[in-house]
Design an enzyme around this catalytic site. Structure first.
Site, short mmCIF file in Angstrom:
data_model
loop_
_atom_site.label_atom_id
_atom_site.label_comp_id
_atom_site.label_asym_id
_atom_site.label_seq_id
_atom_site.Cartn_x
_atom_site.Cartn_y
_atom_site.Cartn_z
N GLY A 10 0.83 -1.21 0.00
CA GLY A 10 0.00 0.00 0.00
C GLY A 10 0.86 1.26 0.00
N LEU A 76 -0.43 -2.95 9.06
CA LEU A 76 -1.05 -1.84 8.32
C LEU A 76 -2.19 -2.29 7.43
CD1 LEU A 76 1.83 -0.65 9.15
CD2 LEU A 76 1.64 0.77 7.11
N ALA A 117 -1.43 0.10 13.02
CA ALA A 117 -1.66 1.40 12.38
C ALA A 117 -3.15 1.70 12.47
CB ALA A 117 -1.22 1.34 10.93
N TYR A 150 -15.95 2.77 9.65
CA TYR A 150 -14.48 2.72 9.60
C TYR A 150 -13.90 3.06 10.98
CZ TYR A 150 -9.72 3.91 8.09
OH TYR A 150 -8.36 3.98 7.96
#
Ligand code: UDP
Length: 324
Positions: A10, A76, A117, A150
């Site tokens: 990413g 992550l 993260a 989220y």
């Protein structure tokens, strides 16, 4: 292997991989290439101390031997980007919650340190500026607003980390504030910066949502990566959570003007509705500013790159790498 980076292809993951390799570590990255891009690992793949696994953290058969072999996990891998989450909230919730549960359970089995993260989205629409890791309220809207799934999924991840910390596992959490830099991609992390640069470079109108007075603290990738490694490597940082970001607040309209100026673009800046992009029932965060005190006191971390310098480097990269 010294280090495992989940989500290593990413935008942030691949920049982290490059820095860890520069520091001489032996690194393995796993990514399912859903928003990550293998081209981000072009340099890393040439190095003998780097391995890439194309797979999902949800696949325990793949992830277990990787966790067994490393000493530290930078976790992550996640569904990122507000638009991405809005388009498929089920996938976002599942990846973020189940993925982290698996990584932590296996890290606990082999007793491996984990850095999670997390995100400034955790604070939601909090109005205590700056956002303080320990004291600020989390302010979220109705569960009918997909955006908040989220924040909620990452909050469950954070609770899981603290629960394992209580059992003695060495863990640390960081919350990123609007990172931007080379490899940003509007389909994944870094939506507004990636979109505005692409619009500026193609001469399309730069689309500012609402009145453009909403603010963010944009943080250049070199700083994001430095904060990440400091959090993982600082003795005494374990068992706690740190904001990783600049505290320089910029409005979205000012960001549009700056990107237009630096790129020398003729694009018009236009104001559009949130609904035209996100669909019905969208709520935005009007100000997002981190308290940077804890990261400075404990990690000796401070963001150093100013927005103009960072955007200039990012625009250069996009000019060379975006298919326009
Ligand atoms: N935004 C915008 N135009 C765009 C994309 C995003 O004005 O084309 C705005 C968005 O509505 C929000 C801010 O930019 O107010 C930051 O959006 P982003 O998706 O980058 O991340 P967020 O900080 O909201 O998680």
């Amino acid at each position: 292997m010294d280090v495992l980076v989940t989500g290593g292809a990413g935008y942030i993951g691949s920049n982290l991989v490059d820095r860890l390799l520069e520091k001489g570590y032996s690194v393995c990255a796993i990514d399912d290439l859903s928003t990550g891009n293998i081209s981000n690992l072009e340099d890393a793949l040439k190095k003998p101390n780097f391995h890439f696994i194309n797979g999902s953290i949800l696949d325990e058969g793949i992830i277990e031997p990787l966790i067994e072999k490393c000493r530290l996990i930078y976790h992550l891998a996640a569904a990122v980007g507000v638009k991405h989450v809005m388009d498929d909230p089920l996938k976002a919730i599942f990846t973020n919650v189940s993925g982290t549960e698996i990584v932590l359970r296996l890290a606990y089995k082999y007793w491996r340190k984990v850095l999670l993260a997390s995100t400034s989205e955790i604070y939601g629409r909090c109005v205590d500026i700056p956002f303080d890791e320990d004291n600020s309220l989390r302010v979220l809207g109705s569960t009918k607003i997909d955006r908040w799934s989220y924040s909620t999924s990452k909050a469950i991840d954070e609770h899981l980390v603290f629960a394992y910390s209580k059992k003695g596992l060495p863990v640390v959490i960081i919350r990123y504030f609007n990172s931007y830099g080379p490899r940003i991609d509007e389909k994944g992390y870094g939506t507004v910066v990636a979109r505005f640069i692409k619009q500026a470079l193609t001469g399309d109108p730069i689309t500012v949502h609402g009145d453009g007075k909403q603010t963010r603290c944009f943080t250049y990738i070199d700083d994001t990566v430095s904060g990440t490694i400091l959090a993982a490597e600082t003795k005494g940082a374990e068992g706690d959570v740190y904001n990783i970001g600049s505290n320089h607040e910029t409005s979205i309209y000012d960001l549009a003007k700056l990107i237009k100026d630096i790129s020398g673009s003729n694009s018009e800046i236009i104001f559009t509705s949130y609904e035209s992009y996100y669909g019905e029932r969208f709520e935005d965060t009007m100000r997002r500013v981190p308290s940077t005190k804890k990261a400075k006191d404990v990690l000796s971390f401070e963001a150093k790159v100013d927005l103009k310098t960072g955007l200039t480097k990012t625009i250069d990269w996009c000019r060379k790498n975006y298919k326009l």
